[in-house]
Write a protein that holds these residues in place. Structure first.
Motif, short mmCIF file in Angstrom:
data_model
loop_
_atom_site.label_atom_id
_atom_site.label_comp_id
_atom_site.label_asym_id
_atom_site.label_seq_id
_atom_site.Cartn_x
_atom_site.Cartn_y
_atom_site.Cartn_z
N SER A 147 0.81 -1.22 0.00
CA SER A 147 0.00 0.00 0.00
C SER A 147 0.84 1.27 0.00
O SER A 147 0.35 2.33 -0.43
N ILE A 148 2.06 1.19 0.48
CA ILE A 148 2.92 2.37 0.54
C ILE A 148 3.12 2.98 -0.84
O ILE A 148 3.24 4.20 -1.00
N SER A 149 3.13 2.14 -1.87
CA SER A 149 3.37 2.63 -3.23
C SER A 149 2.16 3.37 -3.82
O SER A 149 2.28 4.06 -4.82
N TYR A 150 0.99 3.24 -3.17
CA TYR A 150 -0.23 3.89 -3.68
C TYR A 150 -0.35 5.30 -3.11
O TYR A 150 -1.29 5.63 -2.38
N ARG A 151 0.58 6.14 -3.46
CA ARG A 151 0.64 7.48 -2.90
C ARG A 151 -0.42 8.41 -3.48
O ARG A 151 -0.73 9.46 -2.88
N ASP A 152 -0.97 8.06 -4.61
CA ASP A 152 -1.96 8.93 -5.25
C ASP A 152 -3.36 8.74 -4.67
O ASP A 152 -4.27 9.50 -4.98
#
Length: 391
Positions: free
Chosen positions: A25-30
């Motif tokens: 989930s960390i990569s889903y910054r948008d």
């Protein structure tokens, strides 16, 4: 959670999956949190942290105080679960996974208990053979609520069937708590629907009313033994005999009210709660057996009094936020056009507030976990509706 012996293994699996999904989930910054989601995070975190701070500021630390940290600890842990649901946009999946997994294990528990006990027998109480009727009496109304929400939004017959199953299993628990939590939302929703709907004929409205009354009546019949016990206990209490299920609750309410009034500002703290309660009970005029029994309970059977006694005014205010925030969200749903679901949800929360007068459900981890999951799942499911502006 239906089977206590599997809780350790299930908890470990849950934690491992949560860690892995959190990393993803960390990569889903948008993907950002909505206003409703942020509000639930704040309401939950404040309630948990008030308790933790109350614990930390009142040494010496006791085993009982440390044990009481479990519930707020799980609230904070489940906020990570909620955050993953936001980032991965799992609204529909989350509510269905919670609802379906709960009803599946509820049926497995029923079949297993009937198999072990050799079938139906006089006095059988669902959840009292392999689990605990206190757990099932709280799990099933929340499960019924989730399927009710799913049916009202998606209008699929399988959700209605599963809602009715959870409703009837709640009656089989023979619990006042379960009965209040399932009947109140159904009753207020049916009444609202009958008065607000202008397109249904009188015959169809009568059919809906009769069907609803029948389901409620069957559930009350299944819980008849507990209702009879309540009347019996009430008569004993009138004769100053408080050594019964209801009588002890009445005694604890009186004791808790006096302690809450005395310690309203800061509370006694989780660590010294047992000692203070034991000392206070000895000064009352109750029978010796009642005085000896009250301190053996883990709580006062009233969530409002319990939070005041433990954490003072901060505990009470944070509790109101924790159980009041979902009501605010259902009102927003009502204004956004999701009126039947909103009325059903407000009815459910009214039932929850009512049973909090007779039980401290956030004392235990299992009830706290499913409450946080249920509200979180509802918020994720209605993300778009709750984010919609309305006048």
């Amino acid at each position: 959670m239906y089977f206590e012996n599997t809780a350790g293994i299930a908890g470990a699996v849950f934690l491992i999956l949560l860690i892995l999904l959190s990393i993803v989930s960390i990569s889903y910054r948008d993907i950002s949190s909505s206003k409703a989601e942020k509000g639930w995070v704040w309401a939950s975190a404040i309630y948990a942290l008030v308790f933790v701070i109350s614990f930390l500021l009142r040494p010496p630390y006791t085993d009982d105080g440390i044990w009481r940290l479990s519930s707020p600890g799980f609230i904070l842990l489940l906020l990570a679960w909620f955050w993953v649901g936001i980032k991965l946009q799992l609204g529909s999946f989350v509510i269905k996974s919670v609802a379906f997994s709960s009803i599946i294990f509820a049926v497995i528990l029923l079949v297993a208990e009937l198999y072990i006990s050799g079938g139906w027998f006089t006095g059988y109480r669902y959840g009292n053979v392999l689990a605990d009727f206190g757990k099932t009496g709280f799990y099933l109304p929340l499960t019924a609520f989730l399927f009710g929400i799913l049916f009202l939004k998606e209008r699929k017959k399988q959700y209605l069937a599963l809602y009715l199953l959870a409703f009837l299993l709640s009656g089989l628990v023979m619990s006042r708590t379960a009965l209040a939590m399932v009947t109140l939302p159904l009753a207020v929703t049916v009444i609202y629907f009958l008065f607000s709907s202008k397109n249904l004929s009188g015959i169809k409205k009568t059919g809906i009313l009769v069907s609803s009354v029948t389901v409620i009546a069957v559930s009350m019949y299944l819980a008849k033994g507990k209702l009879d016990e309540t009347m019996h206990d009430y008569k004993l209490a009138e004769q100053n005999n408080y050594y019964s299920s209801l009588g002890l609750r009445v005694a604890m309410f009186k004791v808790g009210s006096e302690m809450a009034e005395k310690y309203f500002l800061f509370g006694v703290g989780p660590n010294s709660y047992k000692a203070d309660l034991r000392a206070y009970v000895t000064t009352t005029n109750y029978s010796e057996i009642v005085k000896e029994t009250i301190p053996t309970f883990t709580h006062l059977h009233n969530q409002f009094l319990m939070d005041i006694v433990l954490s003072g005014v901060a505990g009470f205010v944070s509790l109101i936020m924790f159980i009041g925030y979902p009501v605010k969200l259902f009102w927003r749903l009502f204004r956004s056009g999701r009126r039947e679901e909103a009325v059903f949800g407000i009815g459910f929360m009214a039932g929850l507030w009512f049973i909090l007068l007779f039980g401290a459900i956030f004392t235990y981890t299992y009830t706290t976990i499913l409450y946080v999951m249920t509200v979180g799942a509802m918020i994720l499911f209605y993300r778009d509706d709750l984010g919609r502006k309305h006048g």
